[in-house]
Design a protein around this motif. Structure first.
Motif, short mmCIF file in Angstrom:
data_model
loop_
_atom_site.label_atom_id
_atom_site.label_comp_id
_atom_site.label_asym_id
_atom_site.label_seq_id
_atom_site.Cartn_x
_atom_site.Cartn_y
_atom_site.Cartn_z
N LEU A 25 0.90 -1.13 0.14
CA LEU A 25 0.02 0.16 0.22
C LEU A 25 0.76 1.40 -0.02
N ALA A 26 1.86 1.11 0.80
CA ALA A 26 2.88 2.45 0.76
C ALA A 26 3.51 2.74 -0.40
N SER A 27 3.76 1.54 -1.10
CA SER A 27 4.41 1.66 -2.42
C SER A 27 3.58 2.38 -3.57
N TRP A 28 2.23 1.88 -3.46
CA TRP A 28 1.38 2.41 -4.60
C TRP A 28 1.01 3.83 -4.05
N ALA A 29 0.56 4.20 -2.91
CA ALA A 29 0.50 5.50 -2.41
C ALA A 29 1.69 6.43 -2.99
N ALA A 30 3.13 6.12 -2.67
CA ALA A 30 4.04 6.93 -3.18
C ALA A 30 4.05 6.91 -4.87
N VAL A 31 3.64 5.88 -5.42
CA VAL A 31 3.90 5.92 -6.75
C VAL A 31 2.85 6.90 -7.18
N THR A 32 1.61 7.03 -6.58
CA THR A 32 0.63 8.17 -7.21
C THR A 32 1.18 9.12 -7.27
N LEU A 33 1.95 9.77 -5.95
CA LEU A 33 2.45 11.13 -6.07
C LEU A 33 3.61 11.16 -6.98
N ILE A 34 4.57 10.15 -7.06
CA ILE A 34 5.86 10.28 -7.71
C ILE A 34 5.62 10.27 -9.01
N VAL A 35 4.59 9.64 -9.53
CA VAL A 35 4.46 9.42 -11.02
C VAL A 35 4.03 11.15 -11.52
N MET A 36 3.12 11.59 -10.56
CA MET A 36 2.80 13.01 -11.17
C MET A 36 3.82 13.95 -10.98
N ALA A 37 4.67 13.87 -9.83
CA ALA A 37 5.66 15.05 -9.48
C ALA A 37 7.02 14.58 -10.00
N VAL A 38 7.31 13.53 -10.72
CA VAL A 38 8.45 13.33 -11.27
C VAL A 38 8.76 13.69 -12.43
N TYR A 39 7.63 14.45 -13.40
CA TYR A 39 7.93 14.82 -14.83
C TYR A 39 8.88 15.76 -15.15
N PRO A 40 9.28 16.56 -14.15
CA PRO A 40 10.43 17.71 -14.35
C PRO A 40 11.81 17.07 -14.79
#
Lengths: 178, 484
Positions: B275-290
């Motif tokens: 669950l932690a990894s999917w929660a983290a990935v939710t944010l990371i995929v959106m914030a990593v684009y730079p």
């Protein structure tokens, strides 16, 4: 840097391949206590997680403590030469193209039409540095050319049908302009 | 209401819808592989066609692959998610219908209008072609993407509503309450629902950003006097593009969670790290684009630092949760290998291994000398060609045959050819990037031709193997069952 990236990638990808091969080779067999093996694996995963976090922190500090791009946005080091470059479809307009070896050259990049990429090559297979040239913005890139010779500039941001032909040459000459 | 009554009804139209997705998906994948291989042959100077046609092939390959990856990924997500929530077959088909309208517009833009602005439609290139394509061609391409986006948005909104009806909220379906709560985990929350929720959240936001930038591009195409900030447009485009293409593999991985346990007879249930990894990935995929904008030095420094750091972090869930979890699940399980399972496990290797050069490219110092070289197609082909494609193929084959696939020598030969030639294809790209060979050049200098020629040979082998696997899948498609 390119050699380090290539070598490190190969080593880490080979390590992942080795782990996959080891597990896959034994997957069709049964044996041992599956529950105990899974518990051991999950303990190792916790250790690997913290190892990855520590490695990430170390990597971040090692690569970012000293800002990796000379002249990024606001140059802190006064350059010896400033070259203003404008990208157009499909040519580079440089206000000068000859410098001396060892000089700190600041490229101030912009574009008149679409996005371009300003990449400086020592030869066809060694890139020295790059930045983007964008309409409405000026990107500053500082480069010191240690050796005399011709450095080719290629456009590395796709900009239309003659993109591959959009080139220029920076001449580094012992008697170049200052 | 019980879970059983919340699942979708298996109607003949639902089965037909899935068959349509699979057959169209496989056909488009193969056609786009041909376009990609042809562009590689143009780079190798083996295909004597003009550069402008090469760039049209490149645009077609990029747009087609991204679109079909999205459709095929969505089909896998729909196939499994509908067991837990009530999904609409009509919305699922509407996504396909709108996407086909978009595809026709894109094909017309490229084939008739000679549009060759790359799938990224980087502003203001669609409107500024130096007269090589017209405003209507650019508008048809951009408008086609709008149609596809609207189709996907309908599908994701349907998924979001269905998930909220069943689980109360997207946060609960993502397992956030359990992750941050102190009680025992409710392991009846299926990994499929967690992954599906993550995709719904990121792709609704991604597509909305895409819609905004596509409409702004359309305005600029017909009203060139109305201009927008090039840096803002770039940020919107890469946010949309990054989220959309990443979502494809996060949808496809649902097949892994559902299918691998059936071979190993070991359940794959949620855990706090999961669950932690999917929660983290939710944010990371959106914030990593730079990390796509590291060479735009006018970007705020905090954003590019975020891009580098999150690039690194984004690899941890892939490697230590999904790939590691699959390996633990299959270890000494006594499973019986067959083609679907081989493809699925191989796909996890492709995804995990491809993450490595991607993370390395996300380091600013490396990006300075490798951005927009062939290192980039090297790493994304690794996790798309060797990750996403076999993941989709394996899942769809499983849907047709379950664990009763009778493997032939041709299956094994195709699998190994696909894997070995595919890896060679990707490593040639990576080697080209190591040596500074630019990406997206239709005409290569003499020093670079060897890479393109080796890559072309590998591409042909990949294509032949994919053709065999695709035909094997299509031949069994009539036997597909929604309850596999």
């Amino acid at each position: 840097m390119q050699n380090l990236a290539w070598t490190l990638s190969l080593i880490l990808m080979a390590a992942i391949a080795a782990v996959f091969l080891w597990v896959v080779a034994g997957a069709s067999r049964t044996g041992g206590d599956a529950g105990a093996a899974a518990s051991t694996a999950l303990r190792w995963r916790d250790r690997l997680f913290w190892l990855a976090i520590i490695a990430g922190i170390a990597l971040s500090f090692a690569t970012l403590w000293e800002w990796p791009i000379a002249g990024h946005a606001a140059a802190v080091t006064k350059p010896d030469v400033v070259i203003r470059a404008v990208g157009h479809q499909w040519r580079w307009e440089l206000d000068k193209d000859t410098v001396r070896p060892g000089q700190l050259v600041e490229f101030q990049l912009t574009a008149s039409d679409v996005n371009h990429g300003f990449a400086i090559y020592r030869d066809k297979t060694r890139m020295v540095a790059q930045t983007q040239a964008m309409p409405g913005y000026v990107n500053k890139l500082q480069v010191r050319f240690p050796e005399a010779g011709d450095y080719e500039v290629l456009c590395l941001e796709y900009c239309g049908l003659a993109h591959h032909g959009m080139r220029a040459v920076i001449k580094v000459r012992a008697g170049g302009s200052s | 209401m019980s879970a059983a009554t919340m699942s979708s009804v298996d109607t003949p139209s639902a089965k037909l819808a899935f068959q349509l997705y699979v057959s169209i998906g496989i056909s488009v994948f193969l056609l786009m592989m041909i376009a990609g291989a042809a562009f590689r042959a143009v780079q190798a100077a083996w295909l004597p066609i003009p550069a402008n046609f090469g760039y049209e092939l490149m645009t077609l390959h990029g747009a087609g692959m991204v679109g079909v990856s999205g459709l095929a990924g969505a089909a896998v997500m729909w196939y499994f998610l509908r067991r837990y929530v009530t999904l609409s077959t009509g919305m699922f088909l509407a996504m396909l219908g709108l996407s086909l309208v978009g595809v026709v517009m894109i094909l017309a833009a490229i084939g008739i209008g000679r549009f060759a602005g790359a799938w990224t439609f980087l502003y203001p290139l669609p409107a500024k072609s130096m007269g090589t394509w017209g405003a209507h061609a650019a508008a048809a391409f951009v408008g086609g993407l709008v149609f596809i986006g609207v189709g996907f948005l309908l599908f994701y909104l349907d998924c979001a509503l269905a998930i909220i009806r069943r689980y109360g909220s997207l946060a609960k379906a993502l397992g956030l309450g359990q992750l941050f709560g102190s009680g025992a985990l409710d392991t009846t929350l299926p990994p499929t629902v967690v992954a599906g929720t993550m995709v719904v959240i990121i792709n609704i936001l991604g597509i909305l950003a895409g819609a905004v930038v596509l409409v702004m591009s359309l305005i600029n195409i017909y009203l060139p006097g109305v201009t927008f900030d090039a840096l803002l447009m770039k940020n919107l485009i890469f946010f949309f593009g990054h989220v959309f293409i990443n979502a494809t593999i996060y949808m496809a991985v649902i097949g892994v969670y559902e299918i691998v346990p059936r071979y190993t007879k070991r359940p794959w249930t949620i855990s706090r790290p999961f669950l932690a990894s999917w929660a983290a990935v939710t944010l990371i995929v959106m914030a990593v684009y730079p990390h796509h904008l590291l060479m735009d030095f006018v970007m705020p420094k905090w954003m590019v630092v975020t891009g580098q750091v999150l690039s690194y972090l984004s690899g941890i869930p892939v490697l230590l949760v999904t790939a590691y979890g699959a390996l633990v699940n299959i270890h000494r399980s006594g499973l019986k290998w067959d083609l679907p399972l081989r493809l699925i496990i191989f796909s996890l290797f492709g995804w995990a291994a491809g993450v490595i050069p991607a993370i390395i490219d996300g380091v600013i110092r490396v990006n300075l000398v490798m951005h927009n070289t062939q290192w980039v197609p090297g790493h994304f082909h690794f996790y798309l060609l060797l990750g996403l494609v076999p993941m989709l193929l394996g899942t769809m084959l499983y849907a047709c045959t379950r664990e009763s696939w009778s493997e032939t020598a041709l299956d094994r030969a195709s699998f190994w050819t696909f894997g070995v030639a595919g890896a060679a294809f990707c490593f040639v790209f990576l080697a080209g990037g190591w040596q500074g060979v630019p990406r997206r050049f239709a005409v290569h200098d003499a020093d670079w031709l060897g890479y393109a020629q080796l890559g072309s040979v590998a591409a042909i082998l990949v294509l032949v193997a994919a053709l065999v696997l695709g035909v094997r899948l299509l031949a069994r498609l009539p036997r597909v069952t929604l309850s596999a």
